[in-house]
Write a protein that holds these residues in place. Structure first.
Motif, PDB file in Angstrom:
ATOM      1  N   ALA A 114       0.831  -1.209   0.000  1.00  8.85           N
ATOM      2  CA  ALA A 114       0.000   0.000   0.000  1.00  8.85           C
ATOM      3  C   ALA A 114       0.862   1.255   0.000  1.00  8.85           C
ATOM      4  N   LEU A 115       1.900   1.267   0.816  1.00  4.78           N
ATOM      5  CA  LEU A 115       2.812   2.416   0.845  1.00  4.78           C
ATOM      6  C   LEU A 115       3.464   2.628  -0.513  1.00  4.78           C
ATOM      7  N   LEU A 116       3.931   1.557  -1.110  1.00  9.36           N
ATOM      8  CA  LEU A 116       4.552   1.661  -2.430  1.00  9.36           C
ATOM      9  C   LEU A 116       3.551   2.122  -3.488  1.00  9.36           C
ATOM     10  N   SER A 117       2.344   1.581  -3.437  1.00 13.92           N
ATOM     11  CA  SER A 117       1.348   1.901  -4.456  1.00 13.92           C
ATOM     12  C   SER A 117       0.851   3.325  -4.354  1.00 13.92           C
ATOM     13  N   PHE A 118       0.653   3.814  -3.142  1.00 20.24           N
ATOM     14  CA  PHE A 118       0.054   5.134  -2.977  1.00 20.24           C
ATOM     15  C   PHE A 118       1.069   6.273  -2.950  1.00 20.24           C
ATOM     16  N   PHE A 119       2.296   6.008  -2.556  1.00 19.90           N
ATOM     17  CA  PHE A 119       3.253   7.091  -2.404  1.00 19.90           C
ATOM     18  C   PHE A 119       4.500   6.940  -3.272  1.00 19.90           C
ATOM     19  N   ILE A 120       5.182   5.825  -3.160  1.00 17.22           N
ATOM     20  CA  ILE A 120       6.483   5.674  -3.803  1.00 17.22           C
ATOM     21  C   ILE A 120       6.368   5.538  -5.320  1.00 17.22           C
ATOM     22  N   SER A 121       5.451   4.715  -5.807  1.00 16.52           N
ATOM     23  CA  SER A 121       5.315   4.539  -7.263  1.00 16.52           C
ATOM     24  C   SER A 121       4.886   5.813  -7.977  1.00 16.52           C
ATOM     25  N   PRO A 122       3.898   6.560  -7.482  1.00 15.74           N
ATOM     26  CA  PRO A 122       3.577   7.832  -8.155  1.00 15.74           C
ATOM     27  C   PRO A 122       4.740   8.823  -8.121  1.00 15.74           C
ATOM     28  N   TRP A 123       5.447   8.867  -6.989  1.00 20.29           N
ATOM     29  CA  TRP A 123       6.611   9.746  -6.908  1.00 20.29           C
ATOM     30  C   TRP A 123       7.662   9.323  -7.925  1.00 20.29           C
ATOM     31  N   SER A 124       7.883   8.020  -8.043  1.00 23.94           N
ATOM     32  CA  SER A 124       8.868   7.506  -8.988  1.00 23.94           C
ATOM     33  C   SER A 124       8.469   7.821 -10.427  1.00 23.94           C
ATOM     34  N   ALA A 125       7.197   7.676 -10.748  1.00 21.81           N
ATOM     35  CA  ALA A 125       6.740   7.998 -12.106  1.00 21.81           C
ATOM     36  C   ALA A 125       6.921   9.480 -12.403  1.00 21.81           C
ATOM     37  N   GLN A 126       6.631  10.316 -11.423  1.00 16.32           N
ATOM     38  CA  GLN A 126       6.807  11.759 -11.597  1.00 16.32           C
ATOM     39  C   GLN A 126       8.284  12.104 -11.784  1.00 16.32           C
ATOM     40  N   MET A 127       9.143  11.521 -10.975  1.00 14.01           N
ATOM     41  CA  MET A 127      10.571  11.789 -11.091  1.00 14.01           C
ATOM     42  C   MET A 127      11.124  11.265 -12.417  1.00 14.01           C
TER      43      MET A 127
END
Length: 167
Positions: A114-127
């Motif tokens: 859940a942490l990866l899906s909601f926070f880390i993955s969107p941040w990674s896609a944006q970066m």
């Protein structure tokens, strides 16, 4: 209690093996694609590692979900194959008593997913998109490597630079 501890230990060992196998396979295929793009001139060769890192962060939720499923499936099928379920049932435990160790094992993984899906993955896609736009914004001069032939982005020119002055 002994059954649950041994089951949790088995889950942990299987999960590590399954995750490493899936992660290495996914990372290798992504690396091959990125190297192909770098060889074709679509991305610069110095950006391959950064794009690989961004891709790895995007893959983690899916890989962890698959790891959780495959781990429980492998543990249950191995228990039936090795006749450990006969012992399990012989002690008076039912198949429903498997749910407690599975939930104990799955709860932290579900939180990480859940942490990866909601926070880390969107941040990674944006970066990744920001990095891609910075790489695309480089002019042709900064793409040239000293001592190697370089092709312009529009593929209309080929140039050779022997060395680059410090100023």
């Amino acid at each position: 209690m002994i059954f649950q501890r041994s089951l949790l230990r088995e889950f942990a060992n299987l999960a590590m093996a399954v995750f490493l196998a899936l992660f290495l396979i996914a990372l290798t295929t992504r690396l091959i694609r990125l190297l192909g793009q770098a060889a074709g001139g679509k991305i610069p060769s110095d950006a391959v590692v950064a794009f690989l890192g961004f891709s790895a962060l995007n893959l983690l939720p899916v890989l962890l979900s698959l790891t959780l499923f495959v781990t429980v499936l492998l543990a249950l099928s191995r228990s039936y194959r090795d006749s450990e379920m006969v012992i399990w049932f012989g002690t008076g435990l039912s198949l429903a008593s498997w749910t407690r160790p599975v939930v104990i094992f799955a709860a932290p993984l579900v939180l990480v997913i859940a942490l990866l899906s909601f926070f880390i993955s969107p941040w990674s896609a944006q970066m990744r998109e920001q990095y891609r736009s910075r790489v695309d914004a480089r002019d042709d001069i900064s793409r040239v490597d000293p001592g190697a032939f370089g092709e312009s982005r529009s593929r209309e020119r080929v140039c050779f630079v022997e060395s680059i002055a410090g100023d």
